[in-house]
Write a protein that holds these residues in place. Structure first.
Motif, PDB file in Angstrom:
ATOM      1  N   ARG A  24       0.745  -1.368   0.057  1.00 39.28           N
ATOM      2  CA  ARG A  24       0.085  -0.072  -0.021  1.00 39.28           C
ATOM      3  C   ARG A  24       0.635   1.171  -0.157  1.00 39.28           C
ATOM      4  O   ARG A  24       0.578   2.316   0.696  1.00 39.28           O
ATOM      5  N   ARG A  25       1.889   1.212  -0.618  1.00 37.32           N
ATOM      6  CA  ARG A  25       2.634   2.504  -0.860  1.00 37.32           C
ATOM      7  C   ARG A  25       2.063   3.459  -2.121  1.00 37.32           C
ATOM      8  O   ARG A  25       2.390   4.677  -1.956  1.00 37.32           O
ATOM      9  N   ASN A  26       1.232   2.945  -2.835  1.00 34.23           N
ATOM     10  CA  ASN A  26       0.538   3.832  -3.782  1.00 34.23           C
ATOM     11  C   ASN A  26      -1.005   3.440  -3.908  1.00 34.23           C
ATOM     12  O   ASN A  26      -1.362   1.993  -3.613  1.00 34.23           O
ATOM     13  N   ALA A  27      -1.931   4.373  -4.287  1.00 37.76           N
ATOM     14  CA  ALA A  27      -3.254   4.049  -4.260  1.00 37.76           C
ATOM     15  C   ALA A  27      -3.761   4.980  -5.515  1.00 37.76           C
ATOM     16  O   ALA A  27      -3.313   6.096  -5.533  1.00 37.76           O
ATOM     17  N   TRP A  28      -4.645   4.391  -6.136  1.00 39.59           N
ATOM     18  CA  TRP A  28      -4.809   4.993  -7.579  1.00 39.59           C
ATOM     19  C   TRP A  28      -6.550   4.875  -7.566  1.00 39.59           C
ATOM     20  O   TRP A  28      -7.178   3.928  -7.239  1.00 39.59           O
ATOM     21  N   PHE A  29      -7.080   5.893  -8.255  1.00 40.32           N
ATOM     22  CA  PHE A  29      -8.359   5.953  -8.946  1.00 40.32           C
ATOM     23  C   PHE A  29      -8.301   6.322 -10.466  1.00 40.32           C
ATOM     24  O   PHE A  29      -7.999   7.714 -10.224  1.00 40.32           O
ATOM     25  N   VAL A  30      -8.483   5.747 -11.465  1.00 41.90           N
ATOM     26  CA  VAL A  30      -8.721   6.424 -12.817  1.00 41.90           C
ATOM     27  C   VAL A  30     -10.079   6.286 -13.433  1.00 41.90           C
ATOM     28  O   VAL A  30     -10.337   5.049 -13.193  1.00 41.90           O
TER      29      VAL A  30
ATOM     30  N   VAL B 169       6.267   5.308   2.365  1.00 41.75           N
ATOM     31  CA  VAL B 169       5.417   5.370   3.492  1.00 41.75           C
ATOM     32  C   VAL B 169       4.446   4.247   3.074  1.00 41.75           C
ATOM     33  O   VAL B 169       4.114   4.328   1.714  1.00 41.75           O
ATOM     34  N   LYS B 170       4.176   3.194   3.929  1.00 37.39           N
ATOM     35  CA  LYS B 170       3.049   2.084   3.729  1.00 37.39           C
ATOM     36  C   LYS B 170       1.644   2.675   4.127  1.00 37.39           C
ATOM     37  O   LYS B 170       1.685   3.123   5.397  1.00 37.39           O
ATOM     38  N   MET B 171       0.675   3.031   3.561  1.00 44.24           N
ATOM     39  CA  MET B 171      -0.519   3.543   3.862  1.00 44.24           C
ATOM     40  C   MET B 171      -1.558   2.597   4.804  1.00 44.24           C
ATOM     41  O   MET B 171      -2.427   2.155   4.438  1.00 44.24           O
TER      42      MET B 171
ATOM     43  N   SER C  73      -7.265   2.218   8.561  1.00 42.04           N
ATOM     44  CA  SER C  73      -6.476   0.885   8.827  1.00 42.04           C
ATOM     45  C   SER C  73      -5.462   0.611   7.793  1.00 42.04           C
ATOM     46  O   SER C  73      -4.443   0.237   7.700  1.00 42.04           O
ATOM     47  N   LYS C  74      -6.202   0.525   6.576  1.00 44.05           N
ATOM     48  CA  LYS C  74      -5.538   0.241   5.141  1.00 44.05           C
ATOM     49  C   LYS C  74      -6.111   1.288   4.072  1.00 44.05           C
ATOM     50  O   LYS C  74      -7.385   1.296   4.072  1.00 44.05           O
ATOM     51  N   VAL C  75      -5.350   1.756   3.394  1.00 39.49           N
ATOM     52  CA  VAL C  75      -5.634   2.435   2.151  1.00 39.49           C
ATOM     53  C   VAL C  75      -5.714   1.736   1.023  1.00 39.49           C
ATOM     54  O   VAL C  75      -5.042   1.154   0.614  1.00 39.49           O
ATOM     55  N   TYR C  76      -7.056   1.984   0.282  1.00 39.29           N
ATOM     56  CA  TYR C  76      -7.552   1.281  -0.770  1.00 39.29           C
ATOM     57  C   TYR C  76      -7.656   2.308  -1.992  1.00 39.29           C
ATOM     58  O   TYR C  76      -7.901   3.409  -1.472  1.00 39.29           O
ATOM     59  N   GLY C  77      -7.592   1.868  -3.392  1.00 40.05           N
ATOM     60  CA  GLY C  77      -7.882   2.747  -4.301  1.00 40.05           C
ATOM     61  C   GLY C  77      -9.279   3.364  -4.111  1.00 40.05           C
ATOM     62  O   GLY C  77      -9.345   4.478  -4.754  1.00 40.05           O
ATOM     63  N   GLY C  78      -9.887   2.554  -3.896  1.00 44.79           N
ATOM     64  CA  GLY C  78     -11.564   3.212  -3.927  1.00 44.79           C
ATOM     65  C   GLY C  78     -11.787   4.086  -2.663  1.00 44.79           C
ATOM     66  O   GLY C  78     -12.627   4.684  -2.820  1.00 44.79           O
ATOM     67  N   GLU C  79     -11.001   3.879  -1.694  1.00 43.24           N
ATOM     68  CA  GLU C  79     -11.363   4.420  -0.148  1.00 43.24           C
ATOM     69  C   GLU C  79     -10.719   6.147  -0.132  1.00 43.24           C
ATOM     70  O   GLU C  79     -11.385   6.850   0.493  1.00 43.24           O
ATOM     71  N   VAL C  80      -9.486   6.257  -0.582  1.00 46.21           N
ATOM     72  CA  VAL C  80      -8.978   7.453  -0.586  1.00 46.21           C
ATOM     73  C   VAL C  80      -9.047   8.126  -1.651  1.00 46.21           C
ATOM     74  O   VAL C  80      -9.566   9.226  -2.041  1.00 46.21           O
ATOM     75  N   PRO C  81      -8.207   7.716  -2.722  1.00 43.21           N
ATOM     76  CA  PRO C  81      -8.233   8.162  -4.171  1.00 43.21           C
ATOM     77  C   PRO C  81      -9.785   8.494  -4.879  1.00 43.21           C
ATOM     78  O   PRO C  81     -10.012   9.578  -5.506  1.00 43.21           O
TER      79      PRO C  81
END
Length: 775
Positions: free
Chosen positions: A616-622, A641-643, A654-662
């Protein structure tokens, strides 16, 4: 015998003698007499003074350097850049007070004499002799203009500037001859106009219009008496009479100008006395030079425009030519940046990510069918202080971005799906998709030499409950890793390579993607601009358009505007309409019922894909609508940074997902950008569900499941130039990610095929490089 002064300069007698020589020479030139060799003046010494008749007849008059103004798509100013802040205006747009003031103090007999004022020379000679020093000069306004032309021609080269201003008889003769030429060719009014446009007024202001704006925040045509007198007084010594830094000295000088205007009859003594009693009345506008001053959070976009300009041969054969045009050309550059979209980007970033957070976010919006970049911003502003950066996270290294872009995770999977559909695979294509499997082998490549999994490397899904078989629609919605690995094995690597080539999907360093199966899981660094532009092709029903940032450029030449050629977007068909429509249907499912539900738009149709990379060093939404595409990246530019268990924008995750923050960043940026815009619909296709079974595979029991590409990250190193690659990731637990929400993370094991990692040891520039990548 005359003695030198204690400071090493000439004695008063020597100074007077030198001035006498110049004065006699001035009289001779004025009379048009051919000069004989005069040893006493050093005129015959080789290399000391050019013969008058040998000086070229025509003086080169370079175009005046002016500011370049960068506009948004609506014509509002984003920023100005310049080597010399200058706006050329006609004499009719300069206050009559200003015209009279500069003549009164610099050359009161300007309209009575020719290029050289012999009477003025004799008067100055007499005054200097009486004072024992050079207290008064005798250069006419025309001569001063010629000298300024020499300085302008020298540009910013200190050596050339010194040569243009050196106090030698040779330079004086050259100046005098050209002054005669200028008087004959231009006439008094044009000389006065040129002089007021070229001369330096301090505070980075060249020309009276820039000076008027700098000191009084008004146009030169609106200057009143005392304001004009102040500016006229500055010219003699911009540093000494700087009103911003020494108001008392500037006031004295202004009053000298006012009295001189009264003495020559330009104003009455009563008017002069009243003006002397008034304060300076400054309303200073600070210099605003460069993209760092851009409004609307557009500094990074502005720098991107600058990079486009400096790198494109259409604006000049060499980078030096292009840089000179950029900083001195007086250009007006209208860009593609939509103010509404840009404001929405910045507002969304501010709402979801704090500037001081340990991670950053970047957003880029692109218009499908045109390639126009409508918005570009990031959470850490342009600058050099704490929590600021000069690195544009949205673009590649050659355009001012990070070293290699950022791994994209599952946002790469639609490219694999598009390639398979183009190969004739149906949208109902099914694969066994086990939770864990070896990479299938061999896999066909473009050069005919198959890729072989000699080391029996493995791949697994995010959660143990993800067990196939799956069809494409469900596999895309749930971002099933093993499904897309099997798909790429089925169709081969070459169709995927051809699809990414058609969409200009390259790594952040400009290099092509490696031809290996792991690319299906987004292991390589790609930029948000590249991803947004590629996804825009889905929205445009298969037409890919290269990104553009510049709409038009005009260059001011005299009082005319000349249009310059600008690079255009090139559009080409990357896939069939049917393929694009099918991908749109698949990705609509992602936001309707898959990993991207938090990104879905409520007022219009939308489609997109989430992506989360190793640890979880990168999270995306395109994602995209039919009329706007956008990419959002969240992560650390150093990839450190491990998100996990992290606070972003004041919210704990607790954990960052692509749909949750981006995803929500994308949703809010797109919502504002598209407000009051038309809401067209996709051309969808019917994809049978095939009785999608509820296998209990939703990883979050109804919440955002995420789509971490477990075990298949790029093995990015520590960003410190020490290398790393996949092995470093394995030995540090770098690939032990995933797990159900609230549960333990799985501990997958891996075997690594030889040659699968490329530890390039490149820590990158500014701490933004990759320690190593694996294909």
């Amino acid at each position: 015998m005359a003695k030198k002064r204690s400071g090493g300069g000439l004695s008063p007698t020597q100074q007077a003698a030198k001035f006498l020589g110049v004065s006699v020479l001035a009289g001779a030139v004025m009379a048009g007499i051919a000069l004989p060799a005069v040893g006493a003046l050093g005129l015959a010494a080789k290399g000391t003074v050019e013969g008058f008749d040998e000086i070229p007849a025509n003086m080169k008059t370079p175009p005046l350097s002016q500011r370049t103004t960068i506009l948004d798509a609506q014509g509002d100013t984003l920023a100005t850049v310049y080597s010399r802040d200058r706006t050329v205006v006609e004499l009719g747009d300069i206050s009559p007070y200003m015209q009279k003031a500069i003549i009164a103090i610099e050359d009161a007999r300007f309209y009575q004499h020719g290029a050289i004022d012999l009477k003025g020379v004799l008067r100055a000679l007499n005054k200097n002799a009486q004072s024992g020093e050079v207290a008064e000069g005798a250069s006419t306004l025309t001569q001063q203009y010629v000298k300024n032309v020499f300085v302008e021609e020298a540009g910013d080269d200190p050596t050339k500037v010194a040569q243009a201003t050196q106090q030698t008889l040779g330079r004086k003769i050259k100046e005098l001859k050209y002054a005669i030429q200028v008087e004959e060719e231009l006439g008094k009014k044009k000389i006065l106009e040129n002089y007021l446009n070229i001369t330096f007024f301090g505070q980075q202001a060249y020309g009276v219009e820039a000076a008027s704006q700098r000191y009084f925040s008004k146009h030169a045509k609106d200057l009143n008496l005392e304001e004009a007198a102040l500016l006229a007084g500055i010219v003699q010594s911009p540093s000494r009479y700087d009103p911003v830094n020494d108001e008392a000295e500037a006031t004295k000088r202004r009053n000298v100008v006012l009295q001189r205007m009264a003495d020559v009859g330009d104003i009455s003594q009563a008017d002069a006395d009243r003006a002397k009693e008034k304060p300076l009345g400054l309303n200073v506008s600070r210099p605003k030079n460069g993209c760092i001053t851009a409004v609307k959070g557009a500094s990074f976009f502005c720098k991107y425009v600058e990079k486009v300009f400096l790198n494109d041969p259409v604006f000049g054969k060499t980078k030096e030519e292009r840089a000179k045009l950029w900083f001195q050309g007086g250009l007006t550059i209208r860009t593609t940046l939509d103010p509404q979209a840009q404001e929405s980007v910045q507002d969304s970033l501010a709402d979801h990510v704090d500037q001081s957070d340990s991670v950053a976010a970047a957003v880029t919006l692109v218009e499908p069918g045109t390639g126009k970049i409508l918005g570009m911003g990031q959470s850490k502003p342009f600058g050099y202080g704490d929590h600021e950066t000069e690195i544009n996270y949205s673009v590649g290294h050659d355009m001012g971005g990070s070293n290699y872009g950022f791994p994209t995770g599952s946002t790469f999977k639609p490219f694999v799906a598009a390639a398979a559909l183009e190969q004739g695979r149906p949208p109902t294509q099914e694969y066994s998709s086990p939770f864990d499997m070896e990479y299938p082998s061999p896999v066909q490549t473009c050069d005919g030499k198959p890729w072989v999994n000699t080391e029996r490397a493995r791949v697994e899904n995010e959660d143990e409950s993800e067990v196939g078989p799956y069809r494409l629609k469900e596999a895309m919605a749930k971002s099933v890793n093993t499904y897309f690995v099997q798909m790429i094995s089925d169709i081969g690597l070459c169709p995927v390579m051809k699809m990414t080539d058609a969409l200009d999907v390259v790594q952040g360093n400009g290099e092509k993607l490696p031809e290996v199966p792991a690319i299906s899981l987004g292991s390589r660094g790609i930029t948000p601009l590249t991803m947004a532009t590629a996804y825009a092709a889905f929205a445009a029903r298969g037409m890919y358009c290269t990104p553009i940032a510049i709409e038009s450029i005009t260059k001011k030449i005299g009082d005319q505007q000349k249009s310059l050629e600008v690079p255009k977007s090139t559009c080409s068909r990357a896939m069939s309409e049917k393929t694009a429509d099918t991908v749109n249907t698949l990705l609509r499912g992602v936001v309707d019922s898959g990993t991207g539900q938090q990104a879905g738009l409520t007022s219009r149709e939308s489609a997109g894909k989430t992506g989360t990379t190793d640890e979880r060093r990168n999270a995306w939404f395109v994602g995209y609508t039919p009329n706007l595409a956008g990419a959002v990246w969240v992560g650390s530019d150093t990839q450190q940074v491990k998100m996990v268990d992290i606070t972003i924008g004041g919210r704990w995750h607790s954990k960052v997902y692509g749909g949750e923050v981006p995803g929500p960043i994308w949703r809010d940026a797109m919502t504002g950008a598209l407000a009051d815009k038309e809401a067209p619909s996709f051309s969808l296709v019917d994809i049978p569900d095939g009785g999608d079974r509820d296998r209990g595979r939703d990883r979050d029991r109804g919440e955002d499941r995420g789509d971490d590409d477990n075990g298949n990250g790029d093995g990015r190193g520590n960003g410190n130039g020490t290398g790393g690659g996949l092995i470093a990731g394995l030995t540090t637990g770098g690939t032990t990610t995933g797990g159900t929400t609230g549960g333990a993370e799985p501990e997958p094991s891996f075997s690594i095929p030889e040659g699968w990692f490329e530890g390039n040891g490149n820590g990158g520039s500014n701490g933004n490089g990759n320690g190593g990548n694996w294909p």
